[in-house]
Motif scaffolding. Structure first.
Motif, PDB file in Angstrom:
ATOM      1  N   ASP A 282      -3.390 -19.423   1.750  1.00 36.01           N
ATOM      2  CA  ASP A 282      -3.312 -20.153   3.022  1.00 36.01           C
ATOM      3  C   ASP A 282      -1.920 -20.032   3.643  1.00 36.01           C
ATOM      4  O   ASP A 282      -1.768 -19.791   4.847  1.00 36.01           O
ATOM      5  N   THR A 283      -0.899 -20.252   2.803  1.00 33.32           N
ATOM      6  CA  THR A 283       0.480 -20.168   3.315  1.00 33.32           C
ATOM      7  C   THR A 283       0.759 -18.764   3.829  1.00 33.32           C
ATOM      8  O   THR A 283       1.345 -18.577   4.908  1.00 33.32           O
ATOM      9  N   LEU A 284       0.339 -17.770   3.045  1.00 31.77           N
ATOM     10  CA  LEU A 284       0.599 -16.385   3.444  1.00 31.77           C
ATOM     11  C   LEU A 284      -0.152 -16.039   4.732  1.00 31.77           C
ATOM     12  O   LEU A 284       0.374 -15.321   5.590  1.00 31.77           O
ATOM     13  N   THR A 285      -1.356 -16.563   4.869  1.00 30.48           N
ATOM     14  CA  THR A 285      -2.139 -16.276   6.074  1.00 30.48           C
ATOM     15  C   THR A 285      -1.421 -16.827   7.310  1.00 30.48           C
ATOM     16  O   THR A 285      -1.307 -16.149   8.343  1.00 30.48           O
ATOM     17  N   GLY A 286      -0.908 -18.047   7.195  1.00 27.68           N
ATOM     18  CA  GLY A 286      -0.176 -18.652   8.312  1.00 27.68           C
ATOM     19  C   GLY A 286       1.096 -17.875   8.622  1.00 27.68           C
ATOM     20  O   GLY A 286       1.424 -17.629   9.788  1.00 27.68           O
ATOM     21  N   PHE A 287       1.805 -17.491   7.574  1.00 30.36           N
ATOM     22  CA  PHE A 287       3.066 -16.766   7.758  1.00 30.36           C
ATOM     23  C   PHE A 287       2.795 -15.404   8.384  1.00 30.36           C
ATOM     24  O   PHE A 287       3.483 -14.975   9.316  1.00 30.36           O
ATOM     25  N   ARG A 288       1.758 -14.735   7.868  1.00 29.14           N
ATOM     26  CA  ARG A 288       1.427 -13.389   8.359  1.00 29.14           C
ATOM     27  C   ARG A 288       1.070 -13.404   9.849  1.00 29.14           C
ATOM     28  O   ARG A 288       1.417 -12.476  10.593  1.00 29.14           O
ATOM     29  N   ALA A 289       0.434 -14.495  10.288  1.00 37.29           N
ATOM     30  CA  ALA A 289       0.058 -14.578  11.703  1.00 37.29           C
ATOM     31  C   ALA A 289       1.297 -14.553  12.597  1.00 37.29           C
ATOM     32  O   ALA A 289       1.260 -14.051  13.724  1.00 37.29           O
ATOM     33  N   GLU A 290       2.404 -15.100  12.083  1.00 37.62           N
ATOM     34  CA  GLU A 290       3.646 -15.129  12.869  1.00 37.62           C
ATOM     35  C   GLU A 290       4.526 -13.919  12.591  1.00 37.62           C
ATOM     36  O   GLU A 290       5.409 -13.590  13.386  1.00 37.62           O
ATOM     37  N   PHE A 291       4.327 -13.302  11.421  1.00 32.93           N
ATOM     38  CA  PHE A 291       5.234 -12.216  11.013  1.00 32.93           C
ATOM     39  C   PHE A 291       4.425 -11.008  10.557  1.00 32.93           C
ATOM     40  O   PHE A 291       4.077 -10.882   9.379  1.00 32.93           O
ATOM     41  N   PRO A 292       4.121 -10.107  11.471  1.00 31.57           N
ATOM     42  CA  PRO A 292       3.337  -8.923  11.089  1.00 31.57           C
ATOM     43  C   PRO A 292       4.143  -7.849  10.376  1.00 31.57           C
ATOM     44  O   PRO A 292       3.563  -6.862   9.893  1.00 31.57           O
ATOM     45  N   GLY A 293       5.459  -8.027  10.272  1.00 29.67           N
ATOM     46  CA  GLY A 293       6.302  -7.017   9.603  1.00 29.67           C
ATOM     47  C   GLY A 293       6.128  -7.031   8.092  1.00 29.67           C
ATOM     48  O   GLY A 293       5.189  -7.608   7.556  1.00 29.67           O
ATOM     49  N   THR A 294       7.081  -6.401   7.409  1.00 31.18           N
ATOM     50  CA  THR A 294       6.975  -6.247   5.953  1.00 31.18           C
ATOM     51  C   THR A 294       7.240  -7.563   5.230  1.00 31.18           C
ATOM     52  O   THR A 294       8.274  -8.202   5.445  1.00 31.18           O
ATOM     53  N   ILE A 295       6.300  -7.939   4.367  1.00 33.63           N
ATOM     54  CA  ILE A 295       6.452  -9.140   3.537  1.00 33.63           C
ATOM     55  C   ILE A 295       6.473  -8.723   2.071  1.00 33.63           C
ATOM     56  O   ILE A 295       5.595  -7.984   1.607  1.00 33.63           O
ATOM     57  N   ILE A 296       7.494  -9.215   1.358  1.00 32.37           N
ATOM     58  CA  ILE A 296       7.583  -9.049  -0.095  1.00 32.37           C
ATOM     59  C   ILE A 296       7.286 -10.416  -0.705  1.00 32.37           C
ATOM     60  O   ILE A 296       7.744 -11.429  -0.192  1.00 32.37           O
ATOM     61  N   LEU A 297       6.543 -10.438  -1.801  1.00 29.26           N
ATOM     62  CA  LEU A 297       6.325 -11.707  -2.509  1.00 29.26           C
ATOM     63  C   LEU A 297       6.803 -11.562  -3.947  1.00 29.26           C
ATOM     64  O   LEU A 297       6.490 -10.576  -4.625  1.00 29.26           O
ATOM     65  N   ALA A 298       7.568 -12.575  -4.413  1.00 26.06           N
ATOM     66  CA  ALA A 298       8.098 -12.606  -5.781  1.00 26.06           C
ATOM     67  C   ALA A 298       7.732 -13.919  -6.442  1.00 26.06           C
ATOM     68  O   ALA A 298       7.420 -14.902  -5.769  1.00 26.06           O
ATOM     69  N   GLY A 299       7.821 -13.922  -7.771  1.00 27.11           N
ATOM     70  CA  GLY A 299       7.611 -15.148  -8.538  1.00 27.11           C
ATOM     71  C   GLY A 299       6.346 -15.084  -9.363  1.00 27.11           C
ATOM     72  O   GLY A 299       5.256 -15.343  -8.846  1.00 27.11           O
ATOM     73  N   GLY A 300       6.477 -14.715 -10.645  1.00 24.23           N
ATOM     74  CA  GLY A 300       5.323 -14.669 -11.545  1.00 24.23           C
ATOM     75  C   GLY A 300       4.241 -13.705 -11.087  1.00 24.23           C
ATOM     76  O   GLY A 300       3.059 -13.956 -11.311  1.00 24.23           O
ATOM     77  N   MET A 301       4.644 -12.608 -10.462  1.00 26.71           N
ATOM     78  CA  MET A 301       3.633 -11.681  -9.930  1.00 26.71           C
ATOM     79  C   MET A 301       3.019 -10.816 -11.033  1.00 26.71           C
ATOM     80  O   MET A 301       3.636 -10.558 -12.062  1.00 26.71           O
ATOM     81  N   THR A 302       1.788 -10.404 -10.793  1.00 27.89           N
ATOM     82  CA  THR A 302       1.093  -9.467 -11.673  1.00 27.89           C
ATOM     83  C   THR A 302       0.568  -8.325 -10.818  1.00 27.89           C
ATOM     84  O   THR A 302       0.460  -8.460  -9.584  1.00 27.89           O
ATOM     85  N   ARG A 303       0.203  -7.246 -11.471  1.00 23.32           N
ATOM     86  CA  ARG A 303      -0.359  -6.103 -10.745  1.00 23.32           C
ATOM     87  C   ARG A 303      -1.626  -6.513  -9.993  1.00 23.32           C
ATOM     88  O   ARG A 303      -1.812  -6.154  -8.825  1.00 23.32           O
ATOM     89  N   GLU A 304      -2.458  -7.309 -10.656  1.00 20.74           N
ATOM     90  CA  GLU A 304      -3.743  -7.680 -10.059  1.00 20.74           C
ATOM     91  C   GLU A 304      -3.530  -8.537  -8.805  1.00 20.74           C
ATOM     92  O   GLU A 304      -4.152  -8.301  -7.767  1.00 20.74           O
ATOM     93  N   LEU A 305      -2.663  -9.531  -8.926  1.00 17.27           N
ATOM     94  CA  LEU A 305      -2.420 -10.410  -7.777  1.00 17.27           C
ATOM     95  C   LEU A 305      -1.802  -9.619  -6.624  1.00 17.27           C
ATOM     96  O   LEU A 305      -2.192  -9.767  -5.457  1.00 17.27           O
ATOM     97  N   ALA A 306      -0.854  -8.758  -6.962  1.00 16.47           N
ATOM     98  CA  ALA A 306      -0.195  -7.964  -5.913  1.00 16.47           C
ATOM     99  C   ALA A 306      -1.209  -7.073  -5.210  1.00 16.47           C
ATOM    100  O   ALA A 306      -1.254  -7.018  -3.971  1.00 16.47           O
ATOM    101  N   ASP A 307      -2.033  -6.378  -5.981  1.00 19.53           N
ATOM    102  CA  ASP A 307      -3.033  -5.494  -5.370  1.00 19.53           C
ATOM    103  C   ASP A 307      -3.964  -6.276  -4.454  1.00 19.53           C
ATOM    104  O   ASP A 307      -4.295  -5.828  -3.350  1.00 19.53           O
ATOM    105  N   ASP A 308      -4.386  -7.443  -4.923  1.00 18.66           N
ATOM    106  CA  ASP A 308      -5.308  -8.249  -4.134  1.00 18.66           C
ATOM    107  C   ASP A 308      -4.665  -8.674  -2.810  1.00 18.66           C
ATOM    108  O   ASP A 308      -5.271  -8.558  -1.741  1.00 18.66           O
ATOM    109  N   LEU A 309      -3.412  -9.133  -2.875  1.00 18.13           N
ATOM    110  CA  LEU A 309      -2.748  -9.620  -1.655  1.00 18.13           C
ATOM    111  C   LEU A 309      -2.378  -8.470  -0.720  1.00 18.13           C
ATOM    112  O   LEU A 309      -2.406  -8.625   0.506  1.00 18.13           O
TER     113      LEU A 309
END
Ligand code: FMN
Length: 367
Positions: A282-309
């Motif tokens: 939900d947070t990412l969806t709201g942020f993405r609506a305002e920021f279509p540029g490159t987004i990096i996400l960190a914090g306990g990431m896994t390959r599966e979660l990253a691929d999905d997002l």
């Protein structure tokens, strides 16, 4: 389908994959200059699509931890040049994380043992930092009480960031990341609990975001906005910084303003307060609506979660922190499903080469 190993075009820079090495303070530079071991440490990890260096103080006042390499002097720039050369020879890309800790410092790290500066005089209750004891030994100590920056001094801090960005450019970095996360100076201005100012940098969301955005503008004038990234940690609640009702609106305002400025990226870090994700779909969806540029996400990431997002177009790149400390070849380990070496937390900060440049690469059986 995995997207993590696809190349990615970050402005005029092509990244070999979408795995970013997150910024990590390692406190291995006794003289505040990045030395040969630091160059070797980053060289070993250059298969990351992008490396973001450890937090790098922009000025003596900006320091909050002992033995951290800065970027305000010619000698420091020369030290960083050996790092960027080592990474580039391996085909890697590297941004410098520019850092001002604000109130999270200790007098022993400040010029003339002066008080640390911050948005206000609100101290970081329970805050600790890695600094010098009275007997000269280094250890975790309580942060010192801050004094507020005057309005004129805020302008000077912006110029310090700009000079540091020019230095990073001279040192051969591919770009810079402003450290707007984790309770440091920019967040002290964003959060109304630490920003009690009555000048143009305090009060409304627009005013509290002004320092960050003016810094982005000033730094962009120096090195070009496509080489400027920023790290943010919405809802992090680090140290004694509470969440606040306007937090969502504050970060959406930033997202929209940063989008207009066409910066290289926004690097969101989820501190996983209470062990659960606050930067969720939900947070990412709201942020993405305002920021279509490159987004990096960190914090306990896994390959599966990253691929999905990435697949959902909510992020573009993902950053890994601790796994990169103990797995210099993390990209291949994740790509081929090889086992990960757990990190030794005792050697995260300070010390010598042990736990720094001596983690081996994985050798598959039969090779
Ligand atoms: C030893 C250590 C030092 C860190 N130093 C920094 C830093 O200088 N700047 C920063 O933005 N984050 C810093 N972080 C946070 C990491 O960049 C990252 O966001 C965090 O480790 C979560 O990612 P992970 O779960 O993949 O480790 C540090 C983390 C660790 C473990």
């Amino acid at each position: 389908m995995t997207l993590l190993f696809d190349t990615y075009q970050l402005g005029d820079i092509t990244l070999g994959n979408r795995m970013v090495m997150a910024p990590m303070t390692r406190a291995r530079s006794v003289d505040t200059v990045a030395g040969p071991h630091t160059a070797e440490y980053y060289r070993q990890r250059a298969t990351a699509g992008l490396i973001v260096t450890e937090g790098t103080p922009i000025s003596p006042e900006a320091q909050g931890y002992a033995y951290v390499p800065g970027i305000w002097s010619d000698v420091q720039v020369a030290g960083w040049r050996t790092v960027t050369d080592a990474v580039h020879i391996e085909g890697g890309r590297i941004f410098s994380q520019l850092w001002h800790v604000g109130r999270l410092s200790h007098r022993s790290l400040q010029p003339g043992r002066q008080q640390p500066v911050g948005a206000s005089s609100v101290p970081a209750d329970g805050g600790k930092t890695f600094a010098f004891n009275d007997d000269g030994t280094v250890g975790f100590v309580d942060v010192s009480a801050p004094r507020p920056l005057s309005t004129q001094e805020v302008d000077r801090v912006i110029l310090d960031f700009s000079a540091a960005a020019a230095n990073a450019d001279d040192a051969g970095f591919d770009g810079i990341e402003l450290h707007g996360a984790n309770g440091y100076l920019f967040e002290q201005f964003l959060n109304p609990s630490t920003n009690t100012r009555t000048d143009r940098y305090g009060g409304s969301i627009r005013n509290r975001a002004r320092l960050l955005l003016e810094t982005v503008d000033c730094v962009s004038d120096k090195i070009g906005s496509s080489h400027v990234g920023i790290r943010l940690s919405p809802f992090s609640e680090l140290f004694d910084m509470p969440s606040y009702p306007e937090a969502i609106d504050t970060y959406l305002h930033l997202a929209s303003e940063l989008s207009r400025r066409e910066i290289a990226y926004v690097h969101l870090v989820d501190q996983l307060p209470a062990g659960s994700r606050v930067i969720d779909v939900d947070t990412l969806t709201g942020f993405r609506a305002e920021f279509p540029g490159t987004i990096i996400l960190a914090g306990g990431m896994t390959r599966e979660l990253a691929d999905d997002l990435i697949d959902k177009n909510l992020i573009d790149l993902t950053a890994f922190g601790q796994p990169f400390i103990s797995n210099p070849d993390l990209v291949d380990r994740i790509r081929y499903g090889w086992p990960l070496t757990p990190p030794d937390r005792d050697s995260y900060y300070g010390g010598g080469t042990a736990g720094y440049v001596d983690y081996p690469r994985y050798v598959p059986a039969g090779v």
